[in-house]
Design a protein around this motif. Structure first.
Motif, mmCIF file in Angstrom:
data_model
loop_
_atom_site.group_PDB
_atom_site.id
_atom_site.type_symbol
_atom_site.label_atom_id
_atom_site.label_comp_id
_atom_site.label_asym_id
_atom_site.label_seq_id
_atom_site.Cartn_x
_atom_site.Cartn_y
_atom_site.Cartn_z
ATOM 1 N N ASN A 133 76.163 66.300 51.376
ATOM 2 C CA ASN A 133 77.599 66.076 51.491
ATOM 3 C C ASN A 133 78.369 67.387 51.561
ATOM 4 O O ASN A 133 79.372 67.483 52.284
ATOM 5 C CB ASN A 133 78.087 65.235 50.315
ATOM 6 N N LEU A 134 77.924 68.400 50.830
ATOM 7 C CA LEU A 134 78.571 69.706 50.910
ATOM 8 C C LEU A 134 78.407 70.319 52.296
ATOM 9 O O LEU A 134 79.357 70.864 52.864
ATOM 10 C CB LEU A 134 77.982 70.639 49.846
ATOM 11 N N VAL A 135 77.194 70.233 52.850
ATOM 12 C CA VAL A 135 76.939 70.767 54.189
ATOM 13 C C VAL A 135 77.787 70.027 55.219
ATOM 14 O O VAL A 135 78.386 70.642 56.119
ATOM 15 C CB VAL A 135 75.443 70.666 54.530
ATOM 16 N N ALA A 136 77.837 68.687 55.094
ATOM 17 C CA ALA A 136 78.644 67.902 56.029
ATOM 18 C C ALA A 136 80.118 68.268 55.920
ATOM 19 O O ALA A 136 80.832 68.302 56.934
ATOM 20 C CB ALA A 136 78.444 66.408 55.752
ATOM 21 N N PHE A 137 80.584 68.571 54.704
ATOM 22 C CA PHE A 137 81.987 68.953 54.513
ATOM 23 C C PHE A 137 82.296 70.262 55.226
ATOM 24 O O PHE A 137 83.339 70.396 55.884
ATOM 25 C CB PHE A 137 82.289 69.071 53.019
ATOM 26 N N VAL A 138 81.387 71.244 55.091
ATOM 27 C CA VAL A 138 81.582 72.527 55.781
ATOM 28 C C VAL A 138 81.563 72.315 57.289
ATOM 29 O O VAL A 138 82.394 72.872 58.028
ATOM 30 C CB VAL A 138 80.495 73.526 55.348
ATOM 31 N N TRP A 139 80.623 71.519 57.766
ATOM 32 C CA TRP A 139 80.534 71.236 59.201
ATOM 33 C C TRP A 139 81.798 70.540 59.704
ATOM 34 O O TRP A 139 82.300 70.853 60.779
ATOM 35 C CB TRP A 139 79.311 70.362 59.461
ATOM 36 N N GLU A 140 82.325 69.628 58.885
ATOM 37 C CA GLU A 140 83.512 68.857 59.281
ATOM 38 C C GLU A 140 84.774 69.700 59.269
ATOM 39 O O GLU A 140 85.560 69.647 60.224
ATOM 40 C CB GLU A 140 83.656 67.677 58.299
ATOM 41 N N TRP A 141 84.955 70.500 58.211
ATOM 42 C CA TRP A 141 86.232 71.167 57.994
ATOM 43 C C TRP A 141 86.266 72.629 58.441
ATOM 44 O O TRP A 141 87.344 73.159 58.714
ATOM 45 C CB TRP A 141 86.602 71.103 56.505
ATOM 46 N N VAL A 142 85.112 73.287 58.502
ATOM 47 C CA VAL A 142 85.082 74.711 58.843
ATOM 48 C C VAL A 142 84.616 74.928 60.275
ATOM 49 O O VAL A 142 85.203 75.726 61.017
ATOM 50 C CB VAL A 142 84.181 75.485 57.857
ATOM 51 N N LEU A 143 83.574 74.212 60.674
ATOM 52 C CA LEU A 143 82.960 74.446 61.977
ATOM 53 C C LEU A 143 83.510 73.556 63.077
ATOM 54 O O LEU A 143 83.200 73.768 64.257
ATOM 55 C CB LEU A 143 81.442 74.266 61.879
ATOM 56 N N ASN A 144 84.293 72.557 62.733
ATOM 57 C CA ASN A 144 84.818 71.624 63.721
ATOM 58 C C ASN A 144 86.267 71.271 63.409
ATOM 59 O O ASN A 144 86.815 71.688 62.388
ATOM 60 C CB ASN A 144 83.973 70.343 63.749
ATOM 61 N N GLU A 145 86.851 70.474 64.272
ATOM 62 C CA GLU A 145 88.186 69.936 64.039
ATOM 63 C C GLU A 145 88.032 68.661 63.213
ATOM 64 O O GLU A 145 87.431 67.691 63.676
ATOM 65 C CB GLU A 145 88.863 69.623 65.364
ATOM 66 N N PRO A 146 88.536 68.628 61.961
ATOM 67 C CA PRO A 146 88.283 67.476 61.083
ATOM 68 C C PRO A 146 88.686 66.134 61.683
ATOM 69 O O PRO A 146 87.935 65.158 61.579
ATOM 70 C CB PRO A 146 89.119 67.800 59.836
#
Length: 208
Positions: free
Chosen positions: A24-37
């Motif tokens: 879930n932490l990795v998905a959060f970084v991917w969602e909010w940092v690496l992409n447009e949420p």
């Protein structure tokens, strides 16, 4: 009544609980940092209207949605509840059955919310449906375990039957109170699904 920890030591160290927290932490970084949420949420969140229009195409969102979160508070709150209650449920079910239980509980929770908001175009995200299933399993397996909770500024031990029973009643009450942006029926549905699933999936000797 914020839970600090439970007085209920598992026999085996949890494997999937920490893995799910990290996922879930990795998905959060991917969602909010690496992409447009917003783009991620609408692509991978559970949208009832789209799901019921084409279930064969949309069924993956039953599972992808439970790894997305709407903010850091949403994420931390969910992961804390999983950490406090999940290890004992994983201990009782076994590692493989626990992962299956978690995923089925989250999918069942999403469907429960979807049936209530059948025509909604708003995406539902978050792990709270799956974690509600974990809470439902916990109240069945460990009703007398003590949950040390903050009541104001004071840590108070509360039996799980009372703590989780009050939590469930609060979800039911708030589902009719007009609180926006929270999928209370996913919490309710997940809790009930967890209570049922754990009776089927827990080994018979452990249920006794």
């Amino acid at each position: 009544m914020f839970p600090l920890y439970d007085i209920n030591r598992p026999r085996r160290r949890a494997v999937w609980v920490p893995v799910l927290v990290v996922a879930n932490l990795v998905a959060f970084v991917w969602e909010w940092v690496l992409n447009e949420p917003a783009a991620v949420i609408y692509a991978y969140g559970f949208i009832p209207a789209q799901f019921f229009a084409d279930p064969l195409a949309e069924w993956p969102t039953l599972f992808t949605s439970m790894f997305l979160h709407g903010g850091i508070g949403h994420l931390v709150g969910n992961m804390w509840f999983l950490w406090v209650f999940g290890d004992n449920v994983e201990d009782r079910l076994g590692h493989g059955r626990f992962l299956l239980f978690y995923l089925l509980g989250g999918a069942g929770a999403a469907l429960a919310q979807g049936l209530v908001s059948f025509g909604s175009d708003g995406p539902m995200i978050g792990a709270s449906g799956a974690i509600s299933a974990v809470l439902g399993a916990y109240i069945v397996l460990y009703p007398r375990a003590l949950i040390v909770s903050l009541l104001g500024f004071f840590p108070i031990p509360i039996p799980a039957l009372i703590y989780l029973g009050l939590w469930f009643l609060l979800q039911f009450y708030q589902s009719f109170s007009g609180v926006p942006g929270v999928a209370f029926w996913a919490h309710i549905g997940g809790f009930v699904v967890g209570m049922v699933l754990v009776r089927v999936m827990a080994p018979a000797w452990q249920r006794r």
